[in-house]
Design a protein around this motif. Structure first.
Motif: not given
Length: 333
Positions: A145-164
């Motif tokens: 669960s900890k690696p999953v939460l860490a990955g989600l935290a990184v994903l959430d920290g990336i700005p939307g336009f960078v993800k696009a």
């Protein structure tokens, strides 16, 4: 003798509903006022600012008067505001300078494309996020669960336009799995099922970007709600009744988090309406976001106002419906 504590009488449900409706009406009126005042706040003559590129062709007084009447500038501020509100009540959103036609005719054709992105993203985020979060709560002590939460935290920290941009480069440019731009192929498919698949294929990258921007927050919400419910005595009762699997997750955990889920959904929809502006611009997707970018770039004030006002009214309506739904659930206990 110690006097009994005085408790305030509960506010009647009808009064609370009327209060919410009054707040909605007041905020909507303020939004209309700001939308109209923005045109008058332009420095100098608003008409000359709107038609700056064509100012040399506006020497004719009759032409100026006709254009002022078209844009609601032919009267004083207060009279013009009243006329503007009257036109809105009749569905008249103004006249586009760049497209040289009523803005309603410009907006309506692109509205379904934005609706497709927003509705699809909302369904996917609501279907995946809370359930994944509840699963993480039930497996809170599992080492995965900890690696999953860490990955989600990184994903959430990336700005939307960078993800696009990243999704565009990876899935469209490098891998070639998804189209680079547009809502459908230049030559539409001959049958309805084939066209539906083509539209879904073109919408996949924008939807993936929007889901990636909202999924982590719904997972966090589901996990937090799950951890709160797990600590309640009713979970011991559920375990004593041997309730497992989907009934435990849906009827016990998710059902008790419904008011918070409604509030979170309203916030997500509000953010989606804003996020589509960037996503549609990056993917050249013909929705309201691309149209708003075009209106700002071409200084089409009427078109920009006609987009921002309904979007703002929709955000207010979503918040109002969420408030009323939560109020009804709290009243029922």
């Amino acid at each position: 003798m110690t006097p009994a504590p005085v408790t305030a009488a509960p506010i009647p449900a009808a009064a609370q509903v009327l209060g919410r409706l009054a707040e909605y009406a007041l905020t909507l009126g303020l939004l209309i006022l700001l939308n109209y005042t923005a045109l008058w706040a332009l420095p100098g003559d608003p008409l000359m600012v709107l038609y700056d590129d064509l100012a040399t062709g506006l020497n004719d007084a009759a032409t100026q008067d006709r254009l002022r009447e078209m844009h609601g500038l032919g009267h004083g501020y207060l009279e013009g505001l009243i006329r503007y509100a009257g036109r809105l009540a009749q569905g008249d959103l103004g006249h586009s300078i760049f497209h040289a036609r009523p803005v309603a005719e410009v907006i309506l054709p692109v509205l379904p494309w934005t609706a497709l992105l927003v509705v699809s993203t909302a369904i996917l985020s609501l279907a995946l996020g809370p359930l994944l979060g509840i699963e993480l709560a039930l497996r809170d002590r599992h080492r995965a669960s900890k690696p999953v939460l860490a990955g989600l935290a990184v994903l959430d920290g990336i700005p939307g336009f960078v993800k696009a941009i990243a999704i565009l480069l990876v899935f469209s440019v490098w891998l070639g799995w998804l189209p680079v731009s547009g809502a459908e192929s230049l030559i539409p498919a001959g049958t309805a099922p084939a066209r539906a698949l083509d539209i879904a294929h073109h919408a996949a990258a924008p939807i993936l970007t929007l889901v990636a921007s909202d999924l982590a927050r719904f997972v966090y919400f589901g996990r937090a709600a799950g951890l709160r419910v797990i600590r309640r005595p009713m979970m011991a009762v559920a375990q004593g009744k041997s309730i497992r699997g989907a009934p435990l997750r849906l009827r016990y955990i998710l059902a008790n988090a419904t008011p918070e889920l409604i509030a979170r959904t309203a916030m997500m929809l509000n953010g989606l309406l804003i996020g589509t502006v960037f996503v549609e611009t990056v993917f050249a997707y013909p929705g309201l976001g691309s149209l708003l970018f075009e209106a700002v770039y071409t200084r089409d004030q009427a078109l920009a106002q006609a987009i921002l006002l309904p979007v703002g009214a929709l955000v207010l309506t979503i918040n109002l419906l969420a408030d009323l739904a939560i109020l009804a659930m709290v009243r029922r206990g």
